[in-house]
Design a protein around this motif. Structure first.
Motif, PDB file in Angstrom:
ATOM      1  N   ALA A  60       0.849  -1.195   0.000  1.00 43.21           N
ATOM      2  CA  ALA A  60       0.000   0.000   0.000  1.00 43.21           C
ATOM      3  C   ALA A  60       0.882   1.242   0.000  1.00 43.21           C
ATOM      4  N   VAL A  61       0.240   2.363  -0.203  1.00 41.66           N
ATOM      5  CA  VAL A  61       0.887   3.644   0.081  1.00 41.66           C
ATOM      6  C   VAL A  61       0.590   3.967   1.542  1.00 41.66           C
ATOM      7  N   TYR A  62       1.626   4.262   2.280  1.00 33.94           N
ATOM      8  CA  TYR A  62       1.495   4.532   3.704  1.00 33.94           C
ATOM      9  C   TYR A  62       1.611   6.037   3.943  1.00 33.94           C
ATOM     10  N   TYR A  63       0.673   6.554   4.717  1.00 33.32           N
ATOM     11  CA  TYR A  63       0.615   7.979   5.029  1.00 33.32           C
ATOM     12  C   TYR A  63       0.705   8.188   6.532  1.00 33.32           C
ATOM     13  N   CYS A  64       1.393   9.224   6.932  1.00 30.71           N
ATOM     14  CA  CYS A  64       1.265   9.647   8.318  1.00 30.71           C
ATOM     15  C   CYS A  64       0.361  10.873   8.367  1.00 30.71           C
ATOM     16  N   ALA A  65      -0.307  11.010   9.484  1.00 31.56           N
ATOM     17  CA  ALA A  65      -1.262  12.087   9.680  1.00 31.56           C
ATOM     18  C   ALA A  65      -1.162  12.572  11.122  1.00 31.56           C
ATOM     19  N   ALA A  66      -1.482  13.821  11.341  1.00 33.29           N
ATOM     20  CA  ALA A  66      -1.353  14.389  12.677  1.00 33.29           C
ATOM     21  C   ALA A  66      -2.548  15.265  13.016  1.00 33.29           C
ATOM     22  N   SER A  67      -2.835  15.292  14.287  1.00 34.84           N
ATOM     23  CA  SER A  67      -3.885  16.167  14.798  1.00 34.84           C
ATOM     24  C   SER A  67      -3.530  16.573  16.214  1.00 34.84           C
ATOM     25  N   TRP A  90      -1.372  15.931   6.755  1.00 33.05           N
ATOM     26  CA  TRP A  90      -1.029  14.674   6.093  1.00 33.05           C
ATOM     27  C   TRP A  90       0.295  14.803   5.367  1.00 33.05           C
ATOM     28  N   GLY A  91       1.014  13.690   5.336  1.00 28.93           N
ATOM     29  CA  GLY A  91       2.192  13.618   4.495  1.00 28.93           C
ATOM     30  C   GLY A  91       1.806  13.210   3.094  1.00 28.93           C
ATOM     31  N   GLN A  92       2.818  13.101   2.241  1.00 27.93           N
ATOM     32  CA  GLN A  92       2.573  12.815   0.824  1.00 27.93           C
ATOM     33  C   GLN A  92       2.461  11.317   0.540  1.00 27.93           C
ATOM     34  N   GLY A  93       2.860  10.498   1.493  1.00 30.42           N
ATOM     35  CA  GLY A  93       2.767   9.057   1.320  1.00 30.42           C
ATOM     36  C   GLY A  93       4.061   8.438   0.839  1.00 30.42           C
ATOM     37  N   THR A  94       4.257   7.173   1.192  1.00 34.93           N
ATOM     38  CA  THR A  94       5.414   6.420   0.731  1.00 34.93           C
ATOM     39  C   THR A  94       4.955   5.010   0.381  1.00 34.93           C
ATOM     40  N   GLN A  95       5.437   4.494  -0.730  1.00 33.49           N
ATOM     41  CA  GLN A  95       4.984   3.202  -1.240  1.00 33.49           C
ATOM     42  C   GLN A  95       5.718   2.061  -0.542  1.00 33.49           C
TER      43      GLN A  95
END
Length: 126
Positions: free
Chosen positions: A92-99, A116-121
């Motif tokens: 998958a594409v993995y994303y980090c997210a923050a709140s 959100w980040g841009q994602g990494t495969q």
């Protein structure tokens, strides 16, 4: 306004390991809950795990519990996702997210995260 940049993705064979990093800038990092989500081709984005701002507790999706570990280095403003015993379903594409304001009951809901980040495969071959 915090900015997130993921790194560490790549290709690995089943049973292997990868460590993803999510580097943050522009905010008071230790005030944020940081989560990892992933999106496989043709599927909706799903929650993987989160590192809570308060108390540093971690939460995981059942599908990765026992295989993935989230850790955090506040001095480096970085959250890590250690992924072990990978299988092709983890591709998958993995994303980090923050709140900074998310509540516990909303940890798994992607729309509750506003950074959100841009994602990494990540690709796992059998």
């Amino acid at each position: 306004q915090v900015q997130l940049v993921e790194s560490g993705g790549g290709s690995v064979q089943a049973g292997g390991s990868l460590r993803l990093s999510c580097a943050a800038s522009g905010g008071t990092f230790n005030q944020y809950t940081v989560a990892w989500f992933r999106q496989a081709p043709g599927k909706e984005r799903e929650f993987v795990g989160a590192f809570r701002d308060m108390g540093g507790r971690t939460y995981y999706a059942d599908s990765v519990k026992g295989r993935f570990t989230i850790s955090r280095d506040n001095a480096k403003s970085t959250v890590y996702l250690q992924m072990d015993s990978l299988n092709p379903d983890d591709t998958a594409v993995y994303y980090c997210a923050a709140s900074a304001t998310i509540i516990l009951s909303s940890l798994r809901i992607e729309r509750q995260y506003n950074h959100w980040g841009q994602g990494t495969q990540v690709t796992v071959s059998s």
